[in-house]
Design a protein around this motif. Sequence first.
Motif, PDB file in Angstrom:
ATOM      1  N   ASP A 152       0.862  -1.181   0.000  1.00 35.36           N
ATOM      2  CA  ASP A 152       0.000   0.000   0.000  1.00 35.36           C
ATOM      3  C   ASP A 152       0.897   1.229   0.000  1.00 35.36           C
ATOM      4  OD1 ASP A 152       0.934   0.279   2.651  1.00 35.36           O
ATOM      5  OD2 ASP A 152      -0.810  -0.792   3.452  1.00 35.36           O
ATOM      6  N   ALA A 153       0.311   2.396   0.246  1.00 35.88           N
ATOM      7  CA  ALA A 153       1.083   3.637   0.185  1.00 35.88           C
ATOM      8  C   ALA A 153       2.186   3.678   1.241  1.00 35.88           C
ATOM      9  CB  ALA A 153       0.144   4.835   0.355  1.00 35.88           C
ATOM     10  N   ARG A 154       1.992   2.991   2.365  1.00 36.16           N
ATOM     11  CA  ARG A 154       3.008   3.003   3.431  1.00 36.16           C
ATOM     12  C   ARG A 154       4.107   1.975   3.191  1.00 36.16           C
ATOM     13  NH1 ARG A 154      -0.851   2.250   8.490  1.00 36.16           N
ATOM     14  NH2 ARG A 154      -1.707   0.784   6.965  1.00 36.16           N
ATOM     15  N   GLY A 155       3.757   0.880   2.596  1.00 37.21           N
ATOM     16  CA  GLY A 155       4.745  -0.149   2.255  1.00 37.21           C
ATOM     17  C   GLY A 155       4.592  -0.485   0.794  1.00 37.21           C
ATOM     18  N   ALA A 156       5.354   0.224  -0.048  1.00 37.69           N
ATOM     19  CA  ALA A 156       5.099   0.182  -1.485  1.00 37.69           C
ATOM     20  C   ALA A 156       6.010  -0.763  -2.254  1.00 37.69           C
ATOM     21  CB  ALA A 156       5.219   1.597  -2.066  1.00 37.69           C
ATOM     22  N   GLU A 157       6.860  -1.524  -1.564  1.00 36.93           N
ATOM     23  CA  GLU A 157       7.774  -2.412  -2.290  1.00 36.93           C
ATOM     24  C   GLU A 157       7.967  -3.727  -1.558  1.00 36.93           C
ATOM     25  OE1 GLU A 157      12.515  -2.465  -3.400  1.00 36.93           O
ATOM     26  OE2 GLU A 157      11.352  -0.711  -4.042  1.00 36.93           O
ATOM     27  N   ALA A 158       8.043  -4.798  -2.330  1.00 36.47           N
ATOM     28  CA  ALA A 158       8.351  -6.132  -1.799  1.00 36.47           C
ATOM     29  C   ALA A 158       9.333  -6.781  -2.758  1.00 36.47           C
ATOM     30  CB  ALA A 158       7.088  -6.974  -1.667  1.00 36.47           C
ATOM     31  N   SER A 159      10.306  -7.507  -2.202  1.00 37.71           N
ATOM     32  CA  SER A 159      11.279  -8.161  -3.069  1.00 37.71           C
ATOM     33  C   SER A 159      11.835  -9.401  -2.386  1.00 37.71           C
ATOM     34  CB  SER A 159      12.423  -7.203  -3.430  1.00 37.71           C
ATOM     35  OG  SER A 159      13.165  -6.852  -2.275  1.00 37.71           O
ATOM     36  N   GLY A 160      12.402 -10.279  -3.170  1.00 38.63           N
ATOM     37  CA  GLY A 160      13.006 -11.480  -2.623  1.00 38.63           C
ATOM     38  C   GLY A 160      13.158 -12.545  -3.703  1.00 38.63           C
ATOM     39  N   TRP A 161      13.832 -13.626  -3.321  1.00 39.99           N
ATOM     40  CA  TRP A 161      14.074 -14.724  -4.254  1.00 39.99           C
ATOM     41  C   TRP A 161      12.898 -15.699  -4.242  1.00 39.99           C
ATOM     42  CZ3 TRP A 161      18.125 -14.682  -7.537  1.00 39.99           C
ATOM     43  CH2 TRP A 161      19.163 -13.798  -7.256  1.00 39.99           C
ATOM     44  N   VAL A 162      12.568 -16.194  -5.421  1.00 40.31           N
ATOM     45  CA  VAL A 162      11.541 -17.220  -5.582  1.00 40.31           C
ATOM     46  C   VAL A 162      12.238 -18.433  -6.198  1.00 40.31           C
ATOM     47  CG1 VAL A 162       9.302 -17.809  -6.568  1.00 40.31           C
ATOM     48  CG2 VAL A 162       9.797 -15.436  -5.922  1.00 40.31           C
ATOM     49  N   LEU A 163      12.039 -19.608  -5.599  1.00 42.95           N
ATOM     50  CA  LEU A 163      12.802 -20.800  -5.963  1.00 42.95           C
ATOM     51  C   LEU A 163      11.897 -21.866  -6.578  1.00 42.95           C
ATOM     52  CD1 LEU A 163      14.816 -21.110  -2.606  1.00 42.95           C
ATOM     53  CD2 LEU A 163      15.213 -19.543  -4.525  1.00 42.95           C
ATOM     54  N   PHE A 164      12.486 -22.619  -7.523  1.00 41.36           N
ATOM     55  CA  PHE A 164      11.758 -23.692  -8.201  1.00 41.36           C
ATOM     56  C   PHE A 164      12.660 -24.927  -8.272  1.00 41.36           C
ATOM     57  CE2 PHE A 164      10.377 -19.606  -9.789  1.00 41.36           C
ATOM     58  CZ  PHE A 164       8.997 -19.689  -9.708  1.00 41.36           C
ATOM     59  N   SER A 165      12.129 -26.055  -7.899  1.00 44.25           N
ATOM     60  CA  SER A 165      12.914 -27.284  -7.923  1.00 44.25           C
ATOM     61  C   SER A 165      13.240 -27.693  -9.358  1.00 44.25           C
ATOM     62  CB  SER A 165      12.147 -28.412  -7.233  1.00 44.25           C
ATOM     63  OG  SER A 165      12.849 -29.632  -7.349  1.00 44.25           O
ATOM     64  N   THR A 166      14.430 -28.239  -9.537  1.00 37.70           N
ATOM     65  CA  THR A 166      14.804 -28.805 -10.838  1.00 37.70           C
ATOM     66  C   THR A 166      14.811 -30.329 -10.772  1.00 37.70           C
ATOM     67  OG1 THR A 166      17.149 -28.620 -10.286  1.00 37.70           O
ATOM     68  CG2 THR A 166      16.163 -26.784 -11.478  1.00 37.70           C
ATOM     69  N   LYS A 167      14.312 -30.881  -9.667  1.00 39.57           N
ATOM     70  CA  LYS A 167      14.221 -32.335  -9.536  1.00 39.57           C
ATOM     71  C   LYS A 167      12.992 -32.826 -10.286  1.00 39.57           C
ATOM     72  CE  LYS A 167      16.506 -33.068  -5.061  1.00 39.57           C
ATOM     73  NZ  LYS A 167      16.311 -33.559  -3.681  1.00 39.57           N
ATOM     74  N   ASN A 168      13.215 -33.302 -11.490  1.00 39.55           N
ATOM     75  CA  ASN A 168      12.129 -33.824 -12.315  1.00 39.55           C
ATOM     76  C   ASN A 168      12.750 -34.689 -13.401  1.00 39.55           C
ATOM     77  OD1 ASN A 168      10.156 -33.767 -14.711  1.00 39.55           O
ATOM     78  ND2 ASN A 168       8.915 -32.885 -13.064  1.00 39.55           N
ATOM     79  N   LYS A 169      12.169 -35.843 -13.636  1.00 41.96           N
ATOM     80  CA  LYS A 169      12.771 -36.767 -14.599  1.00 41.96           C
ATOM     81  C   LYS A 169      12.796 -36.202 -16.012  1.00 41.96           C
ATOM     82  CE  LYS A 169       8.506 -39.389 -15.549  1.00 41.96           C
ATOM     83  NZ  LYS A 169       7.890 -40.730 -15.536  1.00 41.96           N
ATOM     84  N   TRP A 170      11.954 -35.198 -16.289  1.00 45.29           N
ATOM     85  CA  TRP A 170      11.912 -34.621 -17.617  1.00 45.29           C
ATOM     86  C   TRP A 170      12.838 -33.421 -17.764  1.00 45.29           C
ATOM     87  CZ3 TRP A 170       9.998 -38.202 -20.349  1.00 45.29           C
ATOM     88  CH2 TRP A 170       8.929 -38.961 -19.907  1.00 45.29           C
ATOM     89  N   VAL A 171      13.410 -32.947 -16.656  1.00 46.58           N
ATOM     90  CA  VAL A 171      14.356 -31.830 -16.730  1.00 46.58           C
ATOM     91  C   VAL A 171      15.760 -32.423 -16.742  1.00 46.58           C
ATOM     92  CG1 VAL A 171      15.216 -29.744 -15.624  1.00 46.58           C
ATOM     93  CG2 VAL A 171      12.769 -30.286 -15.529  1.00 46.58           C
ATOM     94  N   GLY A 172      16.354 -32.500 -17.926  1.00 43.62           N
ATOM     95  CA  GLY A 172      17.672 -33.108 -18.074  1.00 43.62           C
ATOM     96  C   GLY A 172      18.771 -32.071 -18.154  1.00 43.62           C
ATOM     97  N   ASP A 173      19.778 -32.370 -18.969  1.00 45.91           N
ATOM     98  CA  ASP A 173      20.888 -31.436 -19.146  1.00 45.91           C
ATOM     99  C   ASP A 173      20.384 -30.136 -19.751  1.00 45.91           C
ATOM    100  OD1 ASP A 173      22.592 -33.374 -18.183  1.00 45.91           O
ATOM    101  OD2 ASP A 173      23.110 -34.134 -20.184  1.00 45.91           O
ATOM    102  N   TRP A 174      21.034 -29.044 -19.375  1.00 47.72           N
ATOM    103  CA  TRP A 174      20.629 -27.739 -19.876  1.00 47.72           C
ATOM    104  C   TRP A 174      20.886 -27.615 -21.379  1.00 47.72           C
ATOM    105  CZ3 TRP A 174      17.461 -26.194 -16.597  1.00 47.72           C
ATOM    106  CH2 TRP A 174      17.713 -26.099 -15.227  1.00 47.72           C
TER     107      TRP A 174
END
Length: 247
Positions: A188-210
């Motif tokens: 809101d007007a008093r607290g106008a910013e939020a930030s931080g890291w958002v994480l996603f797992s890469t553990k999945n049999k379909w996610v292989g080499d980059w």
Amino acid sequence: MSRSSLLTILLGAAVSLTALRPACGQAPRGKEQPPSVALRWAEGERGCTFSRDDDGKYRYALWTDDYGIILAVDSQELDKVRHRVEPFFSVHITVRYRGKQALAVDPTFATLEFLKHFKVVQKSLDPEDFAAQTQNDADELEHQTEREVKKHPQRREERERYVQAYQKEVADFLDFLARGTMRATQLDARGAEASGWVLFSTKNKWVGDWKKPEKFLLRFPVADRIVEFPFELPPPTGDLILRRRAQ
């Protein structure tokens, strides 16, 4: 039965069915309607910007009249995934609000789609659950090491050094989860910013080499909308970043 009486009955039934049926675009009672996809980052479009910054991150920003969302992705993220205590892909999100009411921001429902890996979609990791899982893994490693040392006493010093180094990494990681990850909030007007890291797992049999390049689609909810950020690593226009030296 007269014709007029029959028409009256049919008309009454039609009105009753209309009242029971949800209006177009309205969710049935008892079910929560998901946010609609309304905003998508696209290079060159109004309110959309892209930059390569000297902290080693690519930044994609999308601005509306009421708020802006900035997605930051480390240029070395693909390499860093393999060297972490637990494998995950991370993005940094900043939301800046310039409206007068309140804006709900909740990374819990954010998703990351791995477009070159059978379009696997991973939900964001809950920081507290992830911390508990990481601590459990560390405890299990310690127990395994104790059992191993009993069988092979000559390896005690080597294994204990490894466990101590691993425990330090875990402690640093748990501190990062507690302090650095993004949590649900209202701006809101008093607290106008939020930030931080958002994480996603890469553990999945379909996610292989980059792949090169890798293609992703981040979906991030803000109030009743979902903001989409398609991005690549490295970006199609090149990946050269001159990193600022640490002071």
